[in-house]
Design an enzyme around this catalytic site. Structure first.
Site, PDB file in Angstrom:
ATOM      1  CE  LYS A  78      49.146 -39.854  94.172  1.00  0.00           C
ATOM      2  NZ  LYS A  78      49.545 -39.255  95.452  1.00  0.00           N
ATOM      3  CG  ASP A 131      50.448 -36.178  94.046  1.00  0.00           C
ATOM      4  OD1 ASP A 131      50.864 -36.500  95.163  1.00  0.00           O
ATOM      5  OD2 ASP A 131      51.160 -36.285  93.018  1.00  0.00           O
TER       6      ASP A 131
HETATM    7  P1  NDP Z   1      52.877 -29.236  93.767  1.00  0.00           P
HETATM    8  O1  NDP Z   1      52.344 -29.404  92.410  1.00  0.00           O
HETATM    9  O2  NDP Z   1      52.248 -28.250  94.689  1.00  0.00           O
HETATM   10  O3  NDP Z   1      54.438 -28.891  93.699  1.00  0.00           O
HETATM   11  C1  NDP Z   1      55.344 -29.749  93.078  1.00  0.00           C
HETATM   12  C2  NDP Z   1      56.702 -29.092  93.075  1.00  0.00           C
HETATM   13  O4  NDP Z   1      57.652 -30.020  92.563  1.00  0.00           O
HETATM   14  C3  NDP Z   1      56.764 -27.875  92.166  1.00  0.00           C
HETATM   15  O5  NDP Z   1      57.725 -26.985  92.672  1.00  0.00           O
HETATM   16  C4  NDP Z   1      57.202 -28.485  90.843  1.00  0.00           C
HETATM   17  O6  NDP Z   1      57.842 -27.562  89.969  1.00  0.00           O
HETATM   18  C5  NDP Z   1      58.184 -29.532  91.321  1.00  0.00           C
HETATM   19  N1  NDP Z   1      58.258 -30.636  90.355  1.00  0.00           N
HETATM   20  C6  NDP Z   1      57.228 -31.373  89.865  1.00  0.00           C
HETATM   21  N2  NDP Z   1      57.675 -32.276  88.987  1.00  0.00           N
HETATM   22  C7  NDP Z   1      59.009 -32.101  88.918  1.00  0.00           C
HETATM   23  C8  NDP Z   1      60.035 -32.722  88.173  1.00  0.00           C
HETATM   24  N3  NDP Z   1      59.767 -33.721  87.332  1.00  0.00           N
HETATM   25  N4  NDP Z   1      61.306 -32.281  88.381  1.00  0.00           N
HETATM   26  C9  NDP Z   1      61.589 -31.275  89.228  1.00  0.00           C
HETATM   27  N5  NDP Z   1      60.648 -30.633  89.953  1.00  0.00           N
HETATM   28  C10 NDP Z   1      59.386 -31.044  89.794  1.00  0.00           C
HETATM   29  O7  NDP Z   1      52.877 -30.718  94.418  1.00  0.00           O
HETATM   30  P2  NDP Z   1      52.992 -31.142  95.934  1.00  0.00           P
HETATM   31  O8  NDP Z   1      53.839 -30.182  96.682  1.00  0.00           O
HETATM   32  O9  NDP Z   1      51.632 -31.443  96.418  1.00  0.00           O
HETATM   33  O10 NDP Z   1      53.747 -32.545  95.794  1.00  0.00           O
HETATM   34  C11 NDP Z   1      55.162 -32.677  95.874  1.00  0.00           C
HETATM   35  C12 NDP Z   1      55.522 -34.112  96.215  1.00  0.00           C
HETATM   36  O11 NDP Z   1      54.923 -34.451  97.482  1.00  0.00           O
HETATM   37  C13 NDP Z   1      55.026 -35.173  95.229  1.00  0.00           C
HETATM   38  O12 NDP Z   1      55.957 -36.237  95.191  1.00  0.00           O
HETATM   39  C14 NDP Z   1      53.736 -35.666  95.885  1.00  0.00           C
HETATM   40  O13 NDP Z   1      53.397 -36.982  95.459  1.00  0.00           O
HETATM   41  C15 NDP Z   1      54.151 -35.643  97.344  1.00  0.00           C
HETATM   42  N6  NDP Z   1      53.054 -35.630  98.298  1.00  0.00           N
HETATM   43  C16 NDP Z   1      52.121 -34.630  98.284  1.00  0.00           C
HETATM   44  C17 NDP Z   1      51.098 -34.626  99.207  1.00  0.00           C
HETATM   45  C18 NDP Z   1      50.117 -33.509  99.304  1.00  0.00           C
HETATM   46  O14 NDP Z   1      49.328 -33.511 100.267  1.00  0.00           O
HETATM   47  N7  NDP Z   1      50.136 -32.523  98.420  1.00  0.00           N
HETATM   48  C19 NDP Z   1      50.928 -35.744 100.150  1.00  0.00           C
HETATM   49  C20 NDP Z   1      52.029 -36.693 100.147  1.00  0.00           C
HETATM   50  C21 NDP Z   1      53.015 -36.634  99.227  1.00  0.00           C
HETATM   51  P3  NDP Z   1      57.020 -26.789  88.833  1.00  0.00           P
HETATM   52  O15 NDP Z   1      56.399 -25.619  89.530  1.00  0.00           O
HETATM   53  O16 NDP Z   1      58.038 -26.438  87.829  1.00  0.00           O
HETATM   54  O17 NDP Z   1      56.006 -27.764  88.321  1.00  0.00           O
END
Ligand code: NDP
Length: 445
Positions: A126, A166
């Site tokens: 990571k 991510d």
């Molecule tokens: P994105 O950046 O596309 O979206 C993240 C979302 O979570 C946004 O809506 C963001 O809000 C919100 N967010 C981020 N940080 C916080 C916080 N501290 N508190 C509240 N809301 C928060 O990321 P992903 O959708 O790709 O990832 C989401 C989760 O899924 C993570 O935990 C990631 O590790 C996990 N994941 C992702 C994978 C992938 O293929 N993308 C694979 C496996 C797991 P805002 O718009 O305000 O930033």
């Protein structure tokens, strides 16, 4: 050798001081594995547990770049190459101001087990930066990505370490990172996954984590004779994972009613239908706006600074970030009738909240099993790149579906106790065995 979980964890805390997210991730795994390890002492004698918690390599570097005002900015860059026993390091890059070594070590550690569960030959890693893409121009994001890759390119490669996206790293960032890698190395290879379709990406990769989480939840529901049809679903986040989880739920006849971002949550009791979801995708992926604007457009509730877990729902899919469900919220979910929680995000449920789900015997799928669809399709993207071919949408989706069913079966195999499946235990033991056996085969390295 350590005689209790507490002894082992004391060592972890002492050696990795201040890294609370990493301690939390290790504690969960060691709690699940301990009895199994007592019954299989050859792993303990070879100190596999002590070795598996230590990253093979950590790279930390300075990322200097210029903003649009011509000023110099400085960020921290990281890559944690955690374990390569079963394949090259594979795992995402996170760009978010909260990024630090503890968070990347927890994510890398989870990734090792997750990648093992996918049945594909992928090690775990990571990386990322404390850079915040929010509010930056495309030009600033490009400047940052080019500087970040100028250092990272020395350490990665299609047979060594293959990063993906991510939080904060989507199609735009992967494009800028790939462009700089290609310029510096003069080679067009599958060194990153999550690429755009017209230059080496795989169909279904954007959808994979969200779809996979829903496929996994569906397998859990099936064990109780249930399905998504007619189910009300609470989702957190509104990024990549949340969006495609919502899309798949709609296809399966369910009703998503919440989304969130780091500013607050929306609650739409009428359901987030296809048209509203298209609006969310435009809002978040193109306009880069806030979820609050959904509530203004569709005249529904917006909870400023709050998470969505107080709603009535049958299924919850936390899909934003780590530690976003606490024990009190877990109790509210259970009391409100939630029967299934599948983690789209990594470690979104605090340990006390996990206990609430397990004590109440609801279907609880931890991230390392439930959200493995993203890395699985990244693995399929690597295969297509190596073979210089592109599979159809149907073919990739079919493979993803099969992989999620296989992961569910592994969790059942190692986590079943009577008629209850402890998916945490199942995922940790299932993931561990393959890596640990490979480590034993490869000697003390
Ligand atoms: P994105 O950046 O596309 O979206 C993240 C979302 O979570 C946004 O809506 C963001 O809000 C919100 N967010 C981020 N940080 C916080 C916080 N501290 N508190 C509240 N809301 C928060 O990321 P992903 O959708 O790709 O990832 C989401 C989760 O899924 C993570 O935990 C990631 O590790 C996990 N994941 C992702 C994978 C992938 O293929 N993308 C694979 C496996 C797991 P805002 O718009 O305000 O930033």
């Amino acid at each position: 050798m350590y005689s209790t979980v507490d002894d082992f964890m004391n060592m972890i805390v002492e050696k990795n001081s201040g890294e609370k997210e990493f301690h939390q991730a290790v504690q969960e795994v060691v709690d699940s594995l301990w009895d199994f390890l007592q019954d299989h002492p050859h792993y303990m004698h070879a100190k596999v547990l002590e070795r598996i918690v230590e990253p093979e390599r950590i790279i930390m570097f300075r990322v200097s770049w210029r903003n649009d005002r011509g000023e110099v900015e400085v960020n921290k860059g990281y890559r944690v190459e955690f374990n390569s026993a079963i394949g090259p390091y594979k795992g995402g890059l996170r760009f978010h101001p909260s990024v630090n070594l503890s968070i990347l070590k927890f994510l890398g550690f989870e990734q090792v087990f997750k990648n093992s569960l996918t049945t594909l030959p992928l090690g775990g890693g990571k990386g990322g930066s404390d850079f915040d893409p929010k509010g930056k121009s495309d030009n600033e994001v490009m400047n940052f990505c080019q500087s970040f890759m100028t250092e990272l390119q020395r350490h990665i490669g299609p047979n060594t370490d293959i990063p993906a996206g991510d939080i904060g790293v989507g199609a735009r960032e992967i494009g800028f990172l790939f462009g700089q890698y290609k310029r510096l190395r003069n080679e067009f290879t599958g060194v990153l996954t999550g690429k755009a379709l017209n230059w080496g990406g795989s169909l279904i990769r954007p959808e994979a984590t969200g779809y996979g989480t829903v496929y996994f939840a569906n397998e859990m529901l099936k064990t109780r004779g249930e399905s998504f049809d007619g189910k009300t679903v609470a989702i957190s986040g509104s990024g990549n994972v949340a969006q495609f989880a919502a899309e798949k739920i709609l296809q399966l006849g369910g009703k998503p009613v919440t989304l969130s971002d780091s500013s607050g949550s929306i609650y739409d009791p009428n359901g987030i239908d296809e048209e509203k979801l298209a609006y969310v995708m435009e809002l978040k992926n193109v306009k880069r706006g806030r979820i609050k604007e959904y509530a203004e457009k569709y005249d529904c509730e917006y909870w400023d600074g709050e998470r969505p877990w107080k709603v009535q729902c049958d299924v919850a899919l936390p899909s934003a970030t780590q530690n976003e469900i606490n024990a009190e919220e877990a109790k509210i979910l259970v009391n409100n009738g939630c029967i299934c929680v599948a983690e789209g995000a990594n470690m979104p449920t605090e340990p006390d909240a996990v206990d609430v789900f397990l004590e109440n015997k609801i279907l609880y799928g931890p991230g390392k099993a439930a959200n493995a669809g993203g890395v699985a399709v990244s693995g399929l993207e690597m295969s297509q790149n190596s073979m210089r071919i592109q599979w159809t949408r149907e073919e990739v989706d079919q493979r993803l579906h099969t992989i999620m069913k296989d992961i569910h079966a592994q969790c059942e195999k190692y986590g079943k106790n009577g008629d209850f499946v402890n998916y945490v235990k199942g995922a940790n033991i299932g993931g561990f065995i393959k890596i640990a056996d490979a480590m034993l085969d490869q000697g003390v390295v």
